[in-house]
Design a protein around this motif. Sequence first.
Motif, PDB file in Angstrom:
ATOM      1  N   UNK A  82       0.841  -1.199   0.000  1.00  0.00           N
ATOM      2  CA  UNK A  82       0.000   0.000   0.000  1.00  0.00           C
ATOM      3  C   UNK A  82       0.879   1.253   0.000  1.00  0.00           C
ATOM      4  N   UNK A  83       1.905   1.272   0.827  1.00  0.00           N
ATOM      5  CA  UNK A  83       2.812   2.418   0.899  1.00  0.00           C
ATOM      6  C   UNK A  83       3.437   2.691  -0.467  1.00  0.00           C
ATOM      7  N   UNK A  84       3.957   1.635  -1.117  1.00  0.00           N
ATOM      8  CA  UNK A  84       4.570   1.804  -2.430  1.00  0.00           C
ATOM      9  C   UNK A  84       3.539   2.168  -3.489  1.00  0.00           C
ATOM     10  N   UNK A  85       2.336   1.631  -3.390  1.00  0.00           N
ATOM     11  CA  UNK A  85       1.276   1.956  -4.347  1.00  0.00           C
ATOM     12  C   UNK A  85       1.003   3.453  -4.360  1.00  0.00           C
ATOM     13  N   UNK A  86       0.973   4.055  -3.201  1.00  0.00           N
ATOM     14  CA  UNK A  86       0.681   5.482  -3.099  1.00  0.00           C
ATOM     15  C   UNK A  86       1.826   6.364  -3.578  1.00  0.00           C
ATOM     16  N   UNK A  87       2.976   5.756  -3.844  1.00  0.00           N
ATOM     17  CA  UNK A  87       4.152   6.523  -4.263  1.00  0.00           C
ATOM     18  C   UNK A  87       4.706   6.097  -5.621  1.00  0.00           C
ATOM     19  N   UNK A  88       4.017   5.213  -6.288  1.00  0.00           N
ATOM     20  CA  UNK A  88       4.513   4.672  -7.556  1.00  0.00           C
ATOM     21  C   UNK A  88       4.700   5.781  -8.588  1.00  0.00           C
ATOM     22  N   UNK A  89       5.767   5.659  -9.402  1.00  0.00           N
ATOM     23  CA  UNK A  89       6.093   6.729 -10.365  1.00  0.00           C
ATOM     24  C   UNK A  89       6.207   6.272 -11.802  1.00  0.00           C
ATOM     25  N   UNK A  90       6.256   4.960 -12.058  1.00  0.00           N
ATOM     26  CA  UNK A  90       6.362   4.490 -13.437  1.00  0.00           C
ATOM     27  C   UNK A  90       5.395   3.333 -13.663  1.00  0.00           C
ATOM     28  N   UNK A  91       5.053   3.115 -14.918  1.00  0.00           N
ATOM     29  CA  UNK A  91       4.132   2.027 -15.266  1.00  0.00           C
ATOM     30  C   UNK A  91       4.732   0.675 -14.888  1.00  0.00           C
ATOM     31  N   UNK A  92       6.018   0.493 -15.161  1.00  0.00           N
ATOM     32  CA  UNK A  92       6.650  -0.789 -14.854  1.00  0.00           C
ATOM     33  C   UNK A  92       6.608  -1.084 -13.358  1.00  0.00           C
ATOM     34  N   UNK A  93       6.923  -0.084 -12.546  1.00  0.00           N
ATOM     35  CA  UNK A  93       6.844  -0.288 -11.105  1.00  0.00           C
ATOM     36  C   UNK A  93       5.396  -0.482 -10.659  1.00  0.00           C
ATOM     37  N   UNK A  94       4.446   0.165 -11.301  1.00  0.00           N
ATOM     38  CA  UNK A  94       3.032  -0.036 -10.966  1.00  0.00           C
ATOM     39  C   UNK A  94       2.637  -1.491 -11.196  1.00  0.00           C
ATOM     40  N   UNK A  95       3.098  -2.054 -12.293  1.00  0.00           N
ATOM     41  CA  UNK A  95       2.797  -3.458 -12.601  1.00  0.00           C
ATOM     42  C   UNK A  95       3.417  -4.377 -11.549  1.00  0.00           C
ATOM     43  N   UNK A 157      19.487   1.931 -10.909  1.00  0.00           N
ATOM     44  CA  UNK A 157      19.485   2.391  -9.519  1.00  0.00           C
ATOM     45  C   UNK A 157      19.057   3.846  -9.352  1.00  0.00           C
ATOM     46  N   UNK A 158      19.098   4.626 -10.432  1.00  0.00           N
ATOM     47  CA  UNK A 158      18.684   6.018 -10.335  1.00  0.00           C
ATOM     48  C   UNK A 158      17.167   6.177 -10.429  1.00  0.00           C
ATOM     49  N   UNK A 159      16.462   5.113 -10.784  1.00  0.00           N
ATOM     50  CA  UNK A 159      14.997   5.165 -10.894  1.00  0.00           C
ATOM     51  C   UNK A 159      14.408   4.362  -9.754  1.00  0.00           C
ATOM     52  N   UNK A 160      13.906   5.054  -8.757  1.00  0.00           N
ATOM     53  CA  UNK A 160      13.302   4.315  -7.654  1.00  0.00           C
ATOM     54  C   UNK A 160      11.804   4.261  -7.838  1.00  0.00           C
ATOM     55  N   UNK A 161      11.140   3.476  -6.967  1.00  0.00           N
ATOM     56  CA  UNK A 161       9.712   3.260  -7.083  1.00  0.00           C
ATOM     57  C   UNK A 161       8.894   4.405  -6.534  1.00  0.00           C
ATOM     58  N   UNK A 162       9.488   5.139  -5.636  1.00  0.00           N
ATOM     59  CA  UNK A 162       8.687   6.124  -4.914  1.00  0.00           C
ATOM     60  C   UNK A 162       9.486   7.389  -4.659  1.00  0.00           C
ATOM     61  N   UNK A 163       8.750   8.439  -4.405  1.00  0.00           N
ATOM     62  CA  UNK A 163       9.400   9.686  -4.024  1.00  0.00           C
ATOM     63  C   UNK A 163       9.934   9.562  -2.601  1.00  0.00           C
ATOM     64  N   UNK A 164      10.963  10.289  -2.313  1.00  0.00           N
ATOM     65  CA  UNK A 164      11.506  10.291  -0.967  1.00  0.00           C
ATOM     66  C   UNK A 164      10.472  10.883  -0.006  1.00  0.00           C
ATOM     67  N   UNK A 165      10.399  10.344   1.220  1.00  0.00           N
ATOM     68  CA  UNK A 165       9.467  10.895   2.195  1.00  0.00           C
ATOM     69  C   UNK A 165       9.769  12.365   2.456  1.00  0.00           C
ATOM     70  N   UNK A 166       8.719  13.136   2.717  1.00  0.00           N
ATOM     71  CA  UNK A 166       8.906  14.574   2.929  1.00  0.00           C
ATOM     72  C   UNK A 166       8.569  14.957   4.346  1.00  0.00           C
TER      73      UNK A 166
END
Length: 166
Positions: A82-95, A157-166
């Motif tokens: 759920x945490x990663x779902x709310x921060x997903x940034x690319x289609x591949x990571x969404x899948x 490694x430069x493409x992560x799944x989620x934005x850094x926490x703020x």
Amino acid sequence: MNHQRRYPLVLLTIAIGAGVAVLDQGTKWWAESNLSTGERVPLLGDLLGLQLAYNPGAAFSLGTDATWIFTIISAVAVAAAIWFTLRVRTVLWAIVIGCLGGAVTSHLGDRLLRPPSFGQGHVVDFIAYGNWFIGNIADIFIVGGMLTVALLTATSPDRDTAEAPQ
């Protein structure tokens, strides 16, 4: 990435997760309706078959006396999905996250709702891989998803799944 641009990716992740969970639970229902516990139906000789089993433990039936621990691990995995779902940034990571999230949600459902009791439920397995182990559809998505996470992490490694926490 702003929230409006991420919204379709979140919906895609949720849709894939729901599809994986429904597929896994549907195939388990089919297995329980059509197979007898312990009886093996060969598909590819001894290499692959169908065999209904109920697993209180983890992969390879490890930890069969600690079902409640796997229930907690499953719940933590669902929370992480759920945490990663709310921060997903690319289609591949969404899948990938959708596949993993749906699979762990289905396993958590087994642990919570199947016999012998709440939180102590046994996972339904029915795909027999030789004489090595018996698994299910969710297991395939978990293994494939984790291999894909490792591959994506290693190759970009430069493409992560989620934005850094703020």
